[in-house]
Design an enzyme around this catalytic site. Structure first.
Site, PDB file in Angstrom:
ATOM      1  N   LEU A  75       0.900  -1.325   0.142  1.00 19.64           N
ATOM      2  CA  LEU A  75       0.175   0.117  -0.029  1.00 19.64           C
ATOM      3  C   LEU A  75       1.032   1.200  -0.098  1.00 19.64           C
ATOM      4  CD1 LEU A  75      -2.816   1.144   0.302  1.00 19.64           C
ATOM      5  CD2 LEU A  75      -2.565   1.100   2.807  1.00 19.64           C
ATOM      6  N   ASP A  76       1.224   1.508  -1.189  1.00 16.80           N
ATOM      7  CA  ASP A  76       2.187   2.965  -1.415  1.00 16.80           C
ATOM      8  C   ASP A  76       1.297   4.007  -2.001  1.00 16.80           C
ATOM      9  OD1 ASP A  76       5.241   3.348  -1.690  1.00 16.80           O
ATOM     10  OD2 ASP A  76       4.031   4.538  -2.910  1.00 16.80           O
ATOM     11  N   MET A  77       1.073   5.174  -0.991  1.00 16.94           N
ATOM     12  CA  MET A  77       0.294   6.146  -1.818  1.00 16.94           C
ATOM     13  C   MET A  77       0.981   6.949  -2.981  1.00 16.94           C
ATOM     14  SD  MET A  77       0.034   8.171   1.586  1.00 16.94           S
ATOM     15  CE  MET A  77       1.015   7.586   2.828  1.00 16.94           C
TER      16      MET A  77
END
Length: 117
Positions: A75-77
């Protein structure tokens, strides 16, 4: 992030450690990704990504009878590097990978191939 889990685990008595091992062995607990930290946020270089993944996986294997995470999660914005996508494969023991966001060109290619799952 196994780095944080390892600190908690080290502070537990043997009965709690045994309980965690039992939960993993009975598939009632699992770790997603299993890296020491989250990829691409703390280690953006390919070698760093491999090193921190190896460190986390080694901790898990050493403490839980060879346990290897089966699911990758990122989960890498800010998006994912190509190295990230290459690393999170069956080569590290994963049979599934979940990405929080995907590059639009990558998604287009996956849809064209019918492989966007």
């Amino acid at each position: 992030e196994i780095g944080f889990f390892s600190r908690w685990f080290a502070a537990q008595d043997q009965s709690v450690r045994d309980s965690v091992a039992d939960l993993l062995a009975s598939h009632r607990l699992s770790f997603a990704n299993g890296g020491w930290v989250m990829h691409d946020e703390a280690t953006t270089y390919y070698v760093g990504t491999i090193d921190q993944t190896s460190l986390g996986h080694t901790f898990l294997a050493d403490n839980f009878a060879g346990y290897v995470p089966r699911t990758g999660w990122q989960l890498d914005m800010f998006g994912h590097s190509l190295a990230q996508q290459r690393l999170l494969t069956s080569g590290v023991g994963f049979d599934s990978v979940y990405m929080g966001r995907i590059d639009y060109e990558d998604l287009k290619q996956r849809r064209e191939r019918g492989a966007s799952e």
